[in-house]
Every structure is written in C-alpha cells, then in structure tokens.
Design a protein around this motif. Sequence first.
Motif, mmCIF file in Angstrom:
data_model
loop_
_atom_site.group_PDB
_atom_site.id
_atom_site.type_symbol
_atom_site.label_atom_id
_atom_site.label_comp_id
_atom_site.label_asym_id
_atom_site.label_seq_id
_atom_site.Cartn_x
_atom_site.Cartn_y
_atom_site.Cartn_z
ATOM 1 N N ASN A 1 43.808 40.674 38.078
ATOM 2 C CA ASN A 1 44.184 41.098 39.433
ATOM 3 C C ASN A 1 42.954 41.522 40.231
ATOM 4 O O ASN A 1 42.841 42.664 40.684
ATOM 5 N N PRO A 2 42.006 40.607 40.447
ATOM 6 C CA PRO A 2 40.779 40.949 41.158
ATOM 7 C C PRO A 2 41.020 41.097 42.655
ATOM 8 O O PRO A 2 41.982 40.540 43.214
ATOM 9 N N THR B 1 43.079 48.225 42.740
ATOM 10 C CA THR B 1 42.103 48.710 41.758
ATOM 11 C C THR B 1 41.831 50.187 41.952
ATOM 12 O O THR B 1 41.842 50.973 40.992
ATOM 13 N N ALA B 2 41.574 50.583 43.196
ATOM 14 C CA ALA B 2 41.253 51.980 43.484
ATOM 15 C C ALA B 2 42.410 52.900 43.112
ATOM 16 O O ALA B 2 42.195 53.999 42.575
ATOM 17 N N ALA B 3 43.641 52.474 43.393
ATOM 18 C CA ALA B 3 44.798 53.305 43.066
ATOM 19 C C ALA B 3 44.936 53.488 41.559
ATOM 20 O O ALA B 3 45.229 54.589 41.075
ATOM 21 N N LYS B 4 44.720 52.414 40.800
ATOM 22 C CA LYS B 4 44.829 52.514 39.351
ATOM 23 C C LYS B 4 43.701 53.367 38.774
ATOM 24 O O LYS B 4 43.901 54.122 37.812
ATOM 25 N N LEU C 1 27.514 58.721 37.483
ATOM 26 C CA LEU C 1 27.594 57.406 36.846
ATOM 27 C C LEU C 1 28.429 56.501 37.735
ATOM 28 O O LEU C 1 29.513 56.873 38.178
ATOM 29 N N ARG C 2 27.936 55.319 38.008
ATOM 30 C CA ARG C 2 28.553 54.461 39.016
ATOM 31 C C ARG C 2 29.014 53.131 38.438
ATOM 32 O O ARG C 2 28.342 52.526 37.608
ATOM 33 N N ALA C 3 30.202 52.674 38.879
ATOM 34 C CA ALA C 3 30.711 51.338 38.578
ATOM 35 C C ALA C 3 31.149 50.689 39.879
ATOM 36 O O ALA C 3 31.650 51.364 40.782
ATOM 37 N N ASP C 4 30.977 49.382 39.991
ATOM 38 C CA ASP C 4 31.427 48.643 41.173
ATOM 39 C C ASP C 4 32.751 47.964 40.868
ATOM 40 O O ASP C 4 33.027 47.598 39.724
ATOM 41 N N MET C 5 33.587 47.770 41.899
ATOM 42 C CA MET C 5 34.976 47.351 41.675
ATOM 43 C C MET C 5 35.326 45.970 42.209
ATOM 44 O O MET C 5 36.378 45.432 41.850
ATOM 45 N N ASP C 6 34.513 45.376 43.077
ATOM 46 C CA ASP C 6 34.944 44.172 43.784
ATOM 47 C C ASP C 6 34.722 42.904 42.980
ATOM 48 O O ASP C 6 33.924 42.851 42.039
ATOM 49 N N ALA C 7 35.456 41.863 43.359
ATOM 50 C CA ALA C 7 35.371 40.547 42.731
ATOM 51 C C ALA C 7 34.783 39.544 43.718
ATOM 52 O O ALA C 7 34.356 39.909 44.827
ATOM 53 N N LEU C 8 34.786 38.276 43.325
ATOM 54 C CA LEU C 8 34.137 37.222 44.102
ATOM 55 C C LEU C 8 35.140 36.176 44.588
ATOM 56 O O LEU C 8 36.159 35.938 43.929
ATOM 57 N N PRO C 9 34.848 35.518 45.711
ATOM 58 C CA PRO C 9 35.698 34.414 46.174
ATOM 59 C C PRO C 9 35.395 33.146 45.380
ATOM 60 O O PRO C 9 34.624 32.281 45.796
#
Length: 433
Positions: free
Chosen positions: A29-30, A39-42, A77-85
């Motif tokens: 579910n990207p 993603t942010a809600a989960k 500590l950082r993680a990125d959440m986005d996906a790609l087209p």
Amino acid sequence: MDDSGTAVLAGLDGIRGGVEDFYRDLHANPELGFQEHRTAAKVAEALRRAGCEVTEGIGGTGVVGVLSRGRGPAVLLRADMDALPLREDTGLPYSSEVTATDAEGAEQPVMHACGHDVHVACLLGFAQLMARATDAWSGTVIALFQPSEETGGGARAMLADDLAGKIPKPDVALAQHVLPYPAGYVGTRSGSFLSAADSLRVTFHGRGAHGSAPQSGIDPVIMAAMTAVRLQTVVSREVAATTPAVLTVGSIQAGQSSNVIPDRATMQLSVRTYDPAVREQVLASIERIVRAEAEASGAPAEPEFERLADFPATVNDAATTETVARAFAAHFGDDAHTIDLQTASEDMSEIPQAFGIPYTYWGIGGTDPAEYARAQRRGTAAQDIPSNHSPHFAPVPQPTLDTGIRALTTAALAWLARDPGTGESRSAESAAS
C-alpha cells in the motif's frame, strides 16, 4: 554487546512477526510524496500503542514519536515514508497494485522501489523495543517519519512547519538506508557519503516549419541533440578525473509528428556532485553550453532554465560516525563494513543542519545473501542485483528488518545506554554541558 543493548534487543523475538506484517502491508500500500496519509496514520497508531508522545501532520504528513526516560541526550532517528511512481514487477505475493494521481494530475502506478517501507518498519520496531525496555537507557528518543524524500521537499516542509518548536531539541541525528548489498550487511562512512543532486528542465525555443522545408524553421530538436552530446564533455573535460561527478540527460521531448519541425524542445538533466565548488562549476557549464548552442542555432528566444529539485550532499560527522562504527563493530562483527561513496542523494541532512547538530547516515543490505554471493562469483552483481528505483527492487524481509532494527538500536544506545553506576545515560554529562 553491553547490558543495555542486550536488554533492549531481548524483545526482538516478541515483535518480529508484527514488524514483518507491517512491512508487507506498507509495501502493498505505497503512497506518493505528501500523500502518505494511510502510512502516517498507521505509524502514529503504532507509536501511540508503544507509549510515545505523538505529533502528526508536520509538514503535511510527517509524524514524530517521542519517548523520554530520565536525564541524557536526545537522539533523533529518521525514516522516510514515500514511494515512487513506478509499476512493480517483483512477483511478490504482497506486490503493489496501487495507482495514484501525482502532483501534475497524472494517474501513476506506485511502488516502494526505494526501501522506505523497510526504513519505516525498522524505526517502528526500534521504538517498540525502546519503549519496552526503558530501564535499560536514559535520555530522549525522537522517532521522526518524514514525507516526500523523493522530491527533496519533505525535510524542508517539516522544518517550515515549525518542527523545531514541536519536538525536543536533539543532540545528534541518525538515519539509515537499505541498499543492494547482502542482507545482514551494515556499512558506515565518515565524511562524504551521498552526493548533492540538482534536477533541471531546459526549454529550447525554435521556429516551427514543415518537415519538407527545414530552411523555413529553426530546429529545437537539433539544439537539444547537440547540447546533449556537448554536455557529456563537462565531466570528462572540465572536472578533474579524481573528482567524482555525474551529469545525466534523462529526457528530451519535442514535437508529435515526423513531418513537423516543432517550435520548442525540452530537456531534463540530473547532476550529482560532492564538492560545493564542483557543483557550481558543473551547473555554470550547463548554462553556458545551453546558451551557446541556442545562440549558434539562431534561436528566436533565450532558453529557459527551471530547477525541478535539489538535494544537499550528505557529509557524515567524523566523531559521530566513529562512535556508531565502533558500536557496529562490537555488535555485528564481520558484517560491519566501511561502505563505498554513493551517488544517490538524500534530504535527511537538512534536519540536523537546521538544528546545528552532528549526524551520521549508514547503509544496510537488503539482498538475499545467497543470491548476492552467486552474482559476485559471476562478476555480475551490478547487473543482476536490482538496485533502488528498479521495478524489481525487493528487499528480503529477513534478515533485513532484524538488521535495521539492531542497527538503529545499537547506534542510539551509543548515546542512551544507562550507566549501571549512576542510572543515567553515559552521555548525560556531555549532553548537558
């Protein structure tokens, strides 16, 4: 491993299944940059269940979870959440079949082709472990989940939305990225690690004409083609051979018919550099060559330049990297390495730079170790192992996720591990000074 690491990581067996399920769900579910609402809600829900103080909606879809336990440093500590087209072609049972509308209104397939799903799952697993073992550490954990890394705008959006006013002031920042190395691998690098990146769009103006009468027009296709060839000399002839730089022409678009000379052509470029002076030199050379070619062709108007995106260089702090490298060597043994310079780019460094704090960023492997070993023996690892941004990129869940969680935990505890004599973080005194 010291007592703090042992105590925190003792809970890994208990959360492993949940982390793997979260990872597979996220992969299936990207969401594109600044659209990471699900993603942010989960993420926020999982952080609250772990006992974190949660702030949502920073920079649009950014989420931060904070755990505080006694006196000591604050570690971000950082993680990125986005996906790609990108349309996924991995054949996984949890492959993405998602489509979404991009920022320009076009419907696009979407895939986690860069491993951000791994990053999110690992940081959540780390937060859960730290929340379950608060007697083992002292200080503050700041788990930051950033939107839209792929566009280069996510970190800036969070900072512009008063990130500094919404979280405790961190003392150090840490982050990691899954890469096409064997799963179980961890690699640190002091100093330059990831390149700066600049993406440009150039528009050449010509004069349209019938394809049978080129003398009546001024052909922007020729301008773009000649420019693309000449731009290859910037790195090969204007930058020292010992200085890494990449200039790629990724797109040329002009016209819609074989029998019509169009009135314009567009070109999209990507530049990767490590040295600020070289960055400015390459960008200036691009503009010089584009303008000269337009003038040589008698263009009726000046070419136009548009900056599409830019990323800073990732330059790891030496002392911070040494601290993490020592901790990794003690925990991972022979699986801890010095990683090569990478030509990929990131915006994570903008966050610690805004806070004026040191940072380090490392890599972990995500490829099946046996598959990687076979490709290495053939001498075809670069060709056969799917890289980030490939439609075939599919990190194996294990030991990738365990390694990522262990790496975050081991690195953070280098600052937060509790001194059994005082009950406070071993770094508390230096953090308070």
